[in-house]
Write a protein that holds these residues in place. Sequence first.
Motif, PDB file in Angstrom:
ATOM      1  N   PHE A  42      43.863  55.323  53.552  1.00 53.26           N
ATOM      2  CA  PHE A  42      44.464  53.966  54.263  1.00 53.26           C
ATOM      3  C   PHE A  42      44.965  53.149  53.009  1.00 53.26           C
ATOM      4  N   GLU A  43      46.318  53.042  53.257  1.00 54.56           N
ATOM      5  CA  GLU A  43      47.070  52.126  52.143  1.00 54.56           C
ATOM      6  C   GLU A  43      46.316  50.588  52.086  1.00 54.56           C
ATOM      7  N   ARG A  44      46.100  50.052  53.368  1.00 53.16           N
ATOM      8  CA  ARG A  44      45.810  48.844  53.426  1.00 53.16           C
ATOM      9  C   ARG A  44      44.319  48.641  52.655  1.00 53.16           C
ATOM     10  N   ALA A  45      43.420  49.821  52.961  1.00 50.49           N
ATOM     11  CA  ALA A  45      42.096  49.608  52.072  1.00 50.49           C
ATOM     12  C   ALA A  45      42.332  49.754  50.732  1.00 50.49           C
ATOM     13  N   GLU A  46      43.084  50.757  50.526  1.00 51.53           N
ATOM     14  CA  GLU A  46      43.151  51.013  48.978  1.00 51.53           C
ATOM     15  C   GLU A  46      43.915  49.712  48.180  1.00 51.53           C
ATOM     16  N   LYS A  47      44.715  49.038  48.942  1.00 48.89           N
ATOM     17  CA  LYS A  47      45.121  47.633  48.302  1.00 48.89           C
ATOM     18  C   LYS A  47      44.207  46.691  48.105  1.00 48.89           C
ATOM     19  N   LEU A  48      43.343  46.514  49.041  1.00 51.69           N
ATOM     20  CA  LEU A  48      42.015  45.524  49.266  1.00 51.69           C
ATOM     21  C   LEU A  48      40.988  46.097  47.966  1.00 51.69           C
ATOM     22  N   LEU A  49      40.837  47.238  47.752  1.00 45.58           N
ATOM     23  CA  LEU A  49      39.993  47.492  46.795  1.00 45.58           C
ATOM     24  C   LEU A  49      40.663  47.645  45.481  1.00 45.58           C
ATOM     25  N   THR A  56      36.769  41.193  41.237  1.00 48.83           N
ATOM     26  CA  THR A  56      35.790  40.259  40.814  1.00 48.83           C
ATOM     27  C   THR A  56      34.594  40.268  41.400  1.00 48.83           C
ATOM     28  N   ALA A  57      34.646  40.407  42.900  1.00 46.01           N
ATOM     29  CA  ALA A  57      33.240  40.289  43.433  1.00 46.01           C
ATOM     30  C   ALA A  57      32.467  41.687  43.165  1.00 46.01           C
ATOM     31  N   GLU A  58      33.300  42.696  43.134  1.00 48.11           N
ATOM     32  CA  GLU A  58      32.485  44.111  42.790  1.00 48.11           C
ATOM     33  C   GLU A  58      32.001  43.908  41.261  1.00 48.11           C
ATOM     34  N   ALA A  59      32.652  43.494  40.553  1.00 49.11           N
ATOM     35  CA  ALA A  59      32.024  43.505  38.961  1.00 49.11           C
ATOM     36  C   ALA A  59      30.862  42.580  38.886  1.00 49.11           C
ATOM     37  N   ARG A  60      30.853  41.409  39.714  1.00 50.15           N
ATOM     38  CA  ARG A  60      29.779  40.440  40.044  1.00 50.15           C
ATOM     39  C   ARG A  60      28.640  41.167  40.498  1.00 50.15           C
ATOM     40  N   ILE A  61      28.761  41.980  41.570  1.00 49.61           N
ATOM     41  CA  ILE A  61      27.876  42.671  42.343  1.00 49.61           C
ATOM     42  C   ILE A  61      26.995  43.826  41.489  1.00 49.61           C
ATOM     43  N   ASN A  62      28.078  44.517  40.669  1.00 46.72           N
ATOM     44  CA  ASN A  62      27.513  45.426  39.584  1.00 46.72           C
ATOM     45  C   ASN A  62      26.773  44.819  38.450  1.00 46.72           C
ATOM     46  N   THR A  80      32.536  37.368  52.184  1.00 50.86           N
ATOM     47  CA  THR A  80      33.108  38.766  52.904  1.00 50.86           C
ATOM     48  C   THR A  80      33.297  39.676  51.743  1.00 50.86           C
ATOM     49  N   LEU A  81      33.802  39.313  50.670  1.00 49.09           N
ATOM     50  CA  LEU A  81      34.132  40.259  49.616  1.00 49.09           C
ATOM     51  C   LEU A  81      32.959  40.682  49.021  1.00 49.09           C
ATOM     52  N   LEU A 160      41.823  40.156  34.244  1.00 51.12           N
ATOM     53  CA  LEU A 160      41.971  40.972  35.387  1.00 51.12           C
ATOM     54  C   LEU A 160      41.791  42.485  34.817  1.00 51.12           C
ATOM     55  N   GLU A 161      42.612  42.840  33.880  1.00 47.54           N
ATOM     56  CA  GLU A 161      42.310  44.207  33.538  1.00 47.54           C
ATOM     57  C   GLU A 161      41.023  44.435  32.885  1.00 47.54           C
ATOM     58  N   ARG A 162      40.434  43.584  32.364  1.00 45.14           N
ATOM     59  CA  ARG A 162      39.004  43.710  31.887  1.00 45.14           C
ATOM     60  C   ARG A 162      38.050  43.820  33.062  1.00 45.14           C
ATOM     61  N   ALA A 163      37.981  43.092  34.297  1.00 39.58           N
ATOM     62  CA  ALA A 163      37.377  43.067  35.381  1.00 39.58           C
ATOM     63  C   ALA A 163      37.604  44.619  36.056  1.00 39.58           C
ATOM     64  N   GLY A 164      38.908  45.051  36.123  1.00 37.96           N
ATOM     65  CA  GLY A 164      39.200  46.149  36.447  1.00 37.96           C
ATOM     66  C   GLY A 164      38.315  47.472  35.884  1.00 37.96           C
ATOM     67  N   ALA A 165      38.405  47.102  34.510  1.00 33.85           N
ATOM     68  CA  ALA A 165      38.013  48.333  33.591  1.00 33.85           C
ATOM     69  C   ALA A 165      36.422  48.275  33.839  1.00 33.85           C
ATOM     70  N   GLU A 166      35.633  47.018  33.866  1.00 30.58           N
ATOM     71  CA  GLU A 166      34.116  46.918  34.172  1.00 30.58           C
ATOM     72  C   GLU A 166      33.956  47.715  35.542  1.00 30.58           C
TER      73      GLU A 166
END
Length: 175
Positions: A42-49, A56-62, A80-81, A160-166
């Motif tokens: 799903f393109e929309r789900a992929e864009k959200l992720l 940012t939310a996922e990095a904090r959760i991790n 929600t995130l 943002l790149e660092r958050a994505g890499a984390e």
Amino acid sequence: MNPLNWNMPLVWVWLALFCIVFARAGATYVVGRLVRRGAARFERAEKLLASPSYLTAEARINRWGAPVVAVSFLTIGFQTLANLSAGATRMSAWRYLPALVVGGAAWATIYSTIGFVGFEAVSRAYARWPVGTVVFGVAVLVALVLLVTVRRLRRPVGSLERAGAEVSDAVESPT
């Protein structure tokens, strides 16, 4: 749906709000688990992720785990995130549910007491001085937009790149 207008004791209002937030946040967690499994379809789900807010939310959760979920209920927008990323990162239900209960209880307490008192104050102000209330509301909204815009413009480009890499590192090598 103002709880101040419900003809029931405060404890029942609180319980109703707690059940609402528990169901909504729990469903978001389940959606996160399902989305991670089939996001590529799903393109929309992929864009959200791939969005900066979600990363940012996922990095904090991790990094911090379940306490982020509990504290997220005190925010607007991040809640929600945080629940979605808790599901997407496959946080154990045994860790997620206590955080959901604590955060949901705090949310229900705030909204069943001071949260809706604020709505009542705004409606009374509007009844007495509609133009002033609208002007004040627009001014607050403009100030918030300016604050967010300035903060985003000052954000270092590589953050943002660092958050994505984390996030990528954490997903590839879960601990």
